[in-house]
Design a protein around this motif. Structure first.
Motif, PDB file in Angstrom:
ATOM      1  N   GLU A 171      -5.554   5.639  -0.709  1.00  0.00           N
ATOM      2  CA  GLU A 171      -4.840   6.863  -0.341  1.00  0.00           C
ATOM      3  C   GLU A 171      -5.331   7.378   1.002  1.00  0.00           C
ATOM      4  N   PHE A 172      -6.635   7.259   1.223  1.00  0.00           N
ATOM      5  CA  PHE A 172      -7.216   7.692   2.497  1.00  0.00           C
ATOM      6  C   PHE A 172      -6.638   6.886   3.657  1.00  0.00           C
ATOM      7  N   MET A 209      -0.539  -2.539   7.337  1.00  0.00           N
ATOM      8  CA  MET A 209      -0.060  -2.085   6.038  1.00  0.00           C
ATOM      9  C   MET A 209       0.531  -3.233   5.223  1.00  0.00           C
ATOM     10  N   VAL A 210       1.192  -4.195   5.878  1.00  0.00           N
ATOM     11  CA  VAL A 210       1.713  -5.362   5.161  1.00  0.00           C
ATOM     12  C   VAL A 210       0.562  -6.135   4.535  1.00  0.00           C
ATOM     13  N   LYS A 211      -0.475  -6.374   5.316  1.00  0.00           N
ATOM     14  CA  LYS A 211      -1.643  -7.096   4.812  1.00  0.00           C
ATOM     15  C   LYS A 211      -2.348  -6.284   3.731  1.00  0.00           C
ATOM     16  N   TRP A 212      -2.464  -4.980   3.948  1.00  0.00           N
ATOM     17  CA  TRP A 212      -3.180  -4.109   3.013  1.00  0.00           C
ATOM     18  C   TRP A 212      -2.489  -4.040   1.650  1.00  0.00           C
ATOM     19  N   LYS A 213      -1.168  -3.902   1.674  1.00  0.00           N
ATOM     20  CA  LYS A 213      -0.431  -3.712   0.429  1.00  0.00           C
ATOM     21  C   LYS A 213      -0.194  -5.014  -0.341  1.00  0.00           C
ATOM     22  N   HIS A 214      -0.297  -6.147   0.364  1.00  0.00           N
ATOM     23  CA  HIS A 214      -0.031  -7.409  -0.304  1.00  0.00           C
ATOM     24  C   HIS A 214      -1.263  -8.266  -0.536  1.00  0.00           C
ATOM     25  N   SER A 215      -2.415  -7.661  -0.328  1.00  0.00           N
ATOM     26  CA  SER A 215      -3.665  -8.352  -0.616  1.00  0.00           C
ATOM     27  C   SER A 215      -4.315  -7.711  -1.831  1.00  0.00           C
ATOM     28  N   ASP A 216      -4.747  -8.484  -2.759  1.00  0.00           N
ATOM     29  CA  ASP A 216      -5.399  -7.954  -3.952  1.00  0.00           C
ATOM     30  C   ASP A 216      -6.809  -7.519  -3.638  1.00  0.00           C
ATOM     31  N   ALA A 217      -7.158  -6.335  -4.137  1.00  0.00           N
ATOM     32  CA  ALA A 217      -8.520  -5.838  -3.952  1.00  0.00           C
ATOM     33  C   ALA A 217      -9.472  -6.687  -4.775  1.00  0.00           C
TER      34      ALA A 217
END
Length: 218
Positions: A171-172, A209-217
């Motif tokens: 969220e940050f 954001m593409v990489k962030w949202k489609h990479s599993d934590a």
């Protein structure tokens, strides 16, 4: 330099107080005014303070600049051999001396592109304009921050405060790209920072954001 100048402008708003009691009375009035403006903003700006559309922000900043201009009137400079010096009374009276009033109207008469070019075509003038634009940008940002906090407080009226609840890192990150980074980009452009490139930032944001949202934590 810019921050100290902005602080100097804000200190100029200090009124004449006859006592602590009188200062408290004036403080309460200022608080009431801010609260009233925040309530008005909530009725005029959709999703405020979470969202501030460009049109609304531009209108607010125009008002903040008007106040900044009143607090810090234009200064007359005389142009002597390419140098800008504070105009003396003699300079002001001389018809053969080039003079220029540098304040908010003058500083913002330049587009972002024109202001950037000024660094190469007239470095001395650019330095003076840059200081004003940077100081004003800081002042406006602070005032918008005040308004957002006041609006948030109004929206939270009657709600039980939740302690210990913080945004998670995801969220940050999203909030930073959505609000903080664009505000800083605008401020940097107003300062004449050539690295503040809208297209470059937009492309980098999308890629991240593409990489962030489609990479599993992990």
């Amino acid at each position: 330099m810019a921050k100290s100048a902005a602080k100097a402008v804000e200190s100029a708003t200090q009124g004449s107080f006859t006592s602590l009691k009188d200062s408290a009375f004036q403080q309460a009035g200022a608080h009431q005014t801010l609260e009233s403006v925040a309530r008005y903003a909530l009725t005029q700006i959709k999703d405020f303070p979470k969202e501030v559309p460009v049109e609304a922000k531009d209108a607010l900043y125009e008002g903040y600049r008007m106040k900044f201009d009143a607090l810090r009137p234009a200064t007359m400079y005389a142009v002597i051999n390419g140098h800008y010096v504070l105009a003396s009374q003699e300079h002001k009276m001389a018809d053969n001396v080039e003079k220029v009033n540098i304040g908010i109207p003058y500083a913002y008469s330049y587009s972002a592109q024109e202001f950037g070019k000024l660094a190469n075509t007239n470095p001395a003038l650019h330095a003076l304009v840059k200081e004003i634009r940077s100081s004003c940008s800081t002042y406006c940002s602070n005032r918008l921050g005040d308004l957002k906090r006041a609006a948030t407080k109004i929206l939270n009226e009657g709600k039980e405060r939740q302690r210990g609840v913080n945004k998670d890192f995801a969220e940050f990150v999203e909030a930073w790209f959505k609000d903080t980074a664009p505000d800083r980009l605008v401020s940097a452009k107003n300062r004449g920072d050539k690295s503040a490139d809208d297209k470059r930032f937009a492309e980098a944001k999308v890629a991240f954001m593409v990489k962030w949202k489609h990479s599993d934590a992990k």
